[in-house]
Design an enzyme around this catalytic site. Structure first.
Site, PDB file in Angstrom:
ATOM      1  N   ARG A 176       2.878   8.731   1.114  1.00 37.10           N
ATOM      2  CA  ARG A 176       2.698   7.550   0.279  1.00 37.10           C
ATOM      3  C   ARG A 176       3.380   7.820  -1.058  1.00 37.10           C
ATOM      4  NH1 ARG A 176      -2.402   5.861  -3.197  1.00 37.10           N
ATOM      5  NH2 ARG A 176      -1.581   3.871  -3.901  1.00 37.10           N
ATOM      6  N   ARG A 181     -10.721  -0.433 -15.042  1.00 35.13           N
ATOM      7  CA  ARG A 181      -9.575  -1.075 -15.707  1.00 35.13           C
ATOM      8  C   ARG A 181      -9.915  -2.511 -16.092  1.00 35.13           C
ATOM      9  NH1 ARG A 181      -5.552   0.280 -10.949  1.00 35.13           N
ATOM     10  NH2 ARG A 181      -6.214   2.445 -10.707  1.00 35.13           N
ATOM     11  N   HIS A 199      -0.433  -1.638  -3.843  1.00 38.23           N
ATOM     12  CA  HIS A 199      -1.244  -1.829  -2.627  1.00 38.23           C
ATOM     13  C   HIS A 199      -0.439  -2.471  -1.483  1.00 38.23           C
ATOM     14  CE1 HIS A 199      -5.064  -2.035  -5.339  1.00 38.23           C
ATOM     15  NE2 HIS A 199      -4.974  -0.828  -4.808  1.00 38.23           N
ATOM     16  N   GLU A 213      -4.413   2.110   5.496  1.00 26.88           N
ATOM     17  CA  GLU A 213      -3.085   2.433   4.982  1.00 26.88           C
ATOM     18  C   GLU A 213      -2.483   3.628   5.715  1.00 26.88           C
ATOM     19  OE1 GLU A 213      -5.207   2.058   1.208  1.00 26.88           O
ATOM     20  OE2 GLU A 213      -3.288   1.570   0.302  1.00 26.88           O
ATOM     21  N   ASN A 251      -0.920  11.901   0.844  1.00 28.23           N
ATOM     22  CA  ASN A 251      -1.016  11.031  -0.326  1.00 28.23           C
ATOM     23  C   ASN A 251      -1.376  11.928  -1.513  1.00 28.23           C
ATOM     24  OD1 ASN A 251      -1.664   9.167  -2.246  1.00 28.23           O
ATOM     25  ND2 ASN A 251      -3.296   8.177  -1.078  1.00 28.23           N
TER      26      ASN A 251
END
Ligand code: ADP
Length: 398
Positions: A89, A239, A178, A384, A10
């Site tokens: 990923r 965020r 996601h 994941e 990743n």
């Protein structure tokens, strides 16, 4: 005994997270984190059996150097010959990919074509793919897209109410992220609840540093809170999530800021950090709130309230809700946030069980609602890497 191991990578613009997994047992034999890639003091840290080892990447302080160091580490551990495939990923596959794929020249070109949709991430993901192809010669590479799972969203969920020509000409629409986590957690939730995934309405909240929520109906994503970019939707660590779009011109006009500067404020200085003026980390926010910190208390409430409003809207998307699932670092650990959300959503038929809710943390998962709750809420740890390993093994024919 020889095992079939999968290397999962990743890559970020200056980082590389890696893990070596046994695809059958899910066991992680080694993990690593490369940091400051692209800078002269780049390094990579390996973690094996709880022991950490740091290696400076002096000769090649970049992604290729990091993957090279990873290969050396695997040789040292005697695992190199057991690596059978590599899974990557990749953040955006745009509209082209609704599933994981084996890497070919055409796939690499498609990831390049999607760079405008993920300008920070896709180029970094490509660096990882190229480095893996260079260093692990001959092994199959597979890419797993963050956006793929949400390609089943209907048009009315992914279309913004702006002139449609921007969608036609620029691909401007909601994509969601996601996806790999949602796919894994949806399957696990069905298993834990003893239900058929193809006949189940789930609302899943993935709450990490980035946070989003999705409606998964009969195994398919029908809506999610992130959009063109991961800025839309829930309040996150740094965020803002949803905001009046006029905030852009308001801040730009009043403070004489550029669009990029406002974008940075909304991505890096907002959310829990911006509200609390204390931290972007949920643990610090919870501690602050316990000690009476006003900003932390407000941040916790806004995070939970906005999340609860989204639970209700995702229930609309799924046409009902059989179970609400919490995952990600915050979802798996923060009893305080889960309890607030469940209390806000009591009218939907969710009734929290205080003891079960507090017990579900540090890897303890399970149902957190009372036996007489009409709707079940459950904590499911995401994985994941394992999902990527499974796709990689399947597509590599292992
Ligand atoms: P990422 O999006 O980087 O994968 P994670 O899923 O690891 O993020 O989640 C990180 C978030 O989880 C942080 O806000 C962190 O404070 C929160 N978190 C981790 N452990 C706990 C805990 N025990 N209680 C509350 N929050 C926690």
């Amino acid at each position: 005994m020889t095992q079939k191991l999968i290397l999962v990578l990743n890559c970020g613009s200056s980082s590389l997270k890696g893990a070596v997994l046994n695809n059958d047992s899910g066991e992680v034999l080694m993990s690593c984190l490369g940091e400051k890639l692209g800078l002269p003091d780049a390094y990579i840290t390996f973690k094996v059996n709880g022991e950490k080892e740091k290696v400076e990447l002096k000769e090649e302080p970049n992604h290729t150097g990091a993957v090279g160091a990873l290969l050396n580490e695997l040789k040292k551990l005697g695992l190199e010959s057991q690596i059978t495939a590599i899974g990557h990923r990749v953040v955006s596959g745009g509209e082209k990919y609704s599933e994981s794929v084996l890497v070919t020249d055409e796939v690499v070109k498609a990831i390049e074509d999607c760079i405008p949709l993920a300008p920070l991430h896709n180029p970094a993901n490509l660096l990882g793919i190229r480095a893996a192809q260079d260093i692990f010669k001959g092994l199959p590479n597979v890419v797993v897209f963050d956006t793929a799972f949400h390609q089943t969203m209907p048009e009315h969920a992914y279309t913004y109410a702006i002139p449609r020509k921007f969608y036609r000409e620029l691909g401007l629409r909601r994509y969601g992220f996601h996806g790999t986590s949602y796919r894994f957690v949806a399957g696990e939730a069905a298993r834990v609840l003893g239900k058929d995934e193809n006949n189940l309405k789930l609302v899943i909240a993935h709450l990490g540093n980035g946070a989003s929520i999705a409606a998964v109906k009969n195994g398919k994503s029908v809506d999610t809170s992130m959009g063109l970019t991961p800025l839309e939707g829930l309040v996150m660590g740094t965020r803002s999530g949803d905001i009046d779009p006029s905030v852009y011109s308001f801040l730009a006009d009043n403070l004489k800021l550029s669009i990029q500067e406002v974008t940075d404020i909304l991505n890096k200085q907002s959310g829990l950090l911006g509200i609390s003026e204390l931290s972007n980390d949920c643990r610090a926010i919870e501690e602050g709130a316990e000690q009476g910190h006003e900003g932390a208390t407000l941040a916790l409430e806004i995070f939970s309230y906005r999340l609860a409003k989204y639970v209700a809207s995702m229930a609309v998307a799924a046409g009902g809700i059989d179970a609400l699932v919490f995952t990600g670092g915050i979802g798996e650990n923060s009893g305080a946030i889960r309890e607030k959300v469940l209390n806000y959503c009591e009218f939907l038929g969710l009734k929290v069980d205080g003891e079960r809710n507090l017990a579900a943390r540090f890897g303890n998962s399970g149902v957190i609602t009372a036996d007489d709750s009409k709707v079940t809420a459950v904590v499911i740890p995401t994985n994941e890497e394992l999902m990527i390993a499974h796709d990689t093994a399947r597509l590599s024919g292992l």
